[in-house]
Design an enzyme around this catalytic site. Structure first.
Site, PDB file in Angstrom:
ATOM      1  N   TYR A 135      95.758 118.714 107.050  1.00 20.61           N
ATOM      2  CA  TYR A 135      96.194 117.359 107.377  1.00 20.61           C
ATOM      3  C   TYR A 135      95.528 116.914 108.673  1.00 20.61           C
ATOM      4  CZ  TYR A 135     100.197 117.812 104.150  1.00 20.61           C
ATOM      5  OH  TYR A 135     101.000 117.978 103.049  1.00 20.61           O
ATOM      6  N   TYR A 174      97.798 125.241 101.073  1.00 18.50           N
ATOM      7  CA  TYR A 174      97.612 125.627 102.477  1.00 18.50           C
ATOM      8  C   TYR A 174      98.735 126.576 102.900  1.00 18.50           C
ATOM      9  CZ  TYR A 174     100.919 121.746 103.089  1.00 18.50           C
ATOM     10  OH  TYR A 174     101.992 120.896 102.977  1.00 18.50           O
ATOM     11  N   ARG A 184     101.678 126.935 100.230  1.00 25.27           N
ATOM     12  CA  ARG A 184     102.269 125.837  99.485  1.00 25.27           C
ATOM     13  C   ARG A 184     101.365 125.433  98.332  1.00 25.27           C
ATOM     14  NH1 ARG A 184     105.396 121.519 100.130  1.00 25.27           N
ATOM     15  NH2 ARG A 184     106.112 122.656  98.299  1.00 25.27           N
ATOM     16  N   HIS A 187      99.878 119.454  96.621  1.00 21.33           N
ATOM     17  CA  HIS A 187     100.843 118.390  96.335  1.00 21.33           C
ATOM     18  C   HIS A 187     100.464 117.124  97.088  1.00 21.33           C
ATOM     19  CE1 HIS A 187     102.284 120.449  99.967  1.00 21.33           C
ATOM     20  NE2 HIS A 187     102.723 119.259 100.348  1.00 21.33           N
TER      21      HIS A 187
END
Length: 270
Positions: A135, A174, A184, A187
């Site tokens: 991110y 990630y 995870r 998504h």
């Protein structure tokens, strides 16, 4: 940063994946037994205090939520209209001077109420990691590259038939610090506002066939398999474009027993 040089966080290595998985399986087995004994016990939302999802034990609400006056809140809250959201904001691949790296995809679907009626004029915002699982946020310390041509945020307004569409890059999985070697599934985060600012829904859309589903305590905090399945998009070849993008389809249901699952706002970077 090489794997050998990467420093391990002691707090993130206390539990193994095997122990987390065993906890998940025990909770799910107890849930299934409860539903078989009493079908009214079926759960349609993620648990707020799901023990395998460690931080949920510390930050979940412990008191009943209070209703607020929507009209009072809206006096100080942002308001959006059709003229405030440009159509290009739904294309996350054209926000910079160059092409972002990764698999270009389109995500298409409809926003529906509990009776299957389209919800028109609905503001939808999305945010996501890039094709390396990173991110653009100072809290994200994952040692994966930032793509200078991809911010990972977009928004759109639903059409008269409740339809929406985003063009973006397929995010990567990630790591996160719930337990040792926690990852995870890929998504995309979705946020929707209802007719009032107090009716915000935040949820996540997953991609079909992800091998990390069974290992992820956030996804598994939804104890009902049918409810979990409703968060997974369908690969739809009719959404693809020749030599340009692959495509996925995902409907969002705001109310009723088939509603899309919500999450608290602290999931923003998980």
């Amino acid at each position: 940063m090489s794997e050998q040089n990467q420093r391990l966080d002691p707090l993130a290595t206390a539990d193994s994946q095997d122990s987390i998985t065993a906890e998940i399986e025990d909770l799910h087995a107890t849930y299934r037994a409860g539903v078989e004994a009493d079908s009214s016990q079926e759960e349609t939302q993620p648990r707020l205090n799901f023990a395998p999802y460690r931080s949920s034990l510390l930050r979940h609400p412990t008191k009943d939520l209070h209703h607020t006056d929507p009209e009072t809140i809206e006096l100080a809250s942002p308001a959006f209209g059709h003229r405030d959201v440009h159509i290009l904001e739904s294309d996350l691949t054209v926000q910079h001077n160059g092409e972002p790296i990764g698999e270009r995809i389109k995500v298409r679907g409809r926003v529906l109420d509990g009776n299957g009626r389209p919800v028109r004029g609905q503001l939808i915002e999305i945010w996501q990691a890039n094709a390396a699982g990173r991110y653009i946020h100072k809290r994200d310390q994952h040692p994966a590259p930032i793509d200078p041509n991809f911010s990972g945020v977009g928004r759109a307004i639903t059409g008269d038939d409740g339809s929406y569409e985003f063009t973006t890059i397929k995010p990567a999985p990630y790591p996160w610090k719930n337990h040792h070697n926690a990852w995870r599934p890929a998504h995309i985060h979705f946020s929707l506002f209802g007719t009032d600012f107090t009716q915000r829904m935040i949820t996540q859309m997953y991609f079909p066939g992800d091998p990390l589903f069974a290992l992820d305590p956030i996804y598994q905090s939804i104890t009902d398999q049918k409810a979990r399945d409703r968060l997974v998009a369908t690969y739809d070849h009719s959404v693809t474009s020749h030599e340009w993008n692959t495509g996925y389809y995902w409907d969002i249901v705001l109310t009723g027993s088939q509603r899309t699952l919500m999450e608290d706002e602290d999931h923003d970077h998980e």
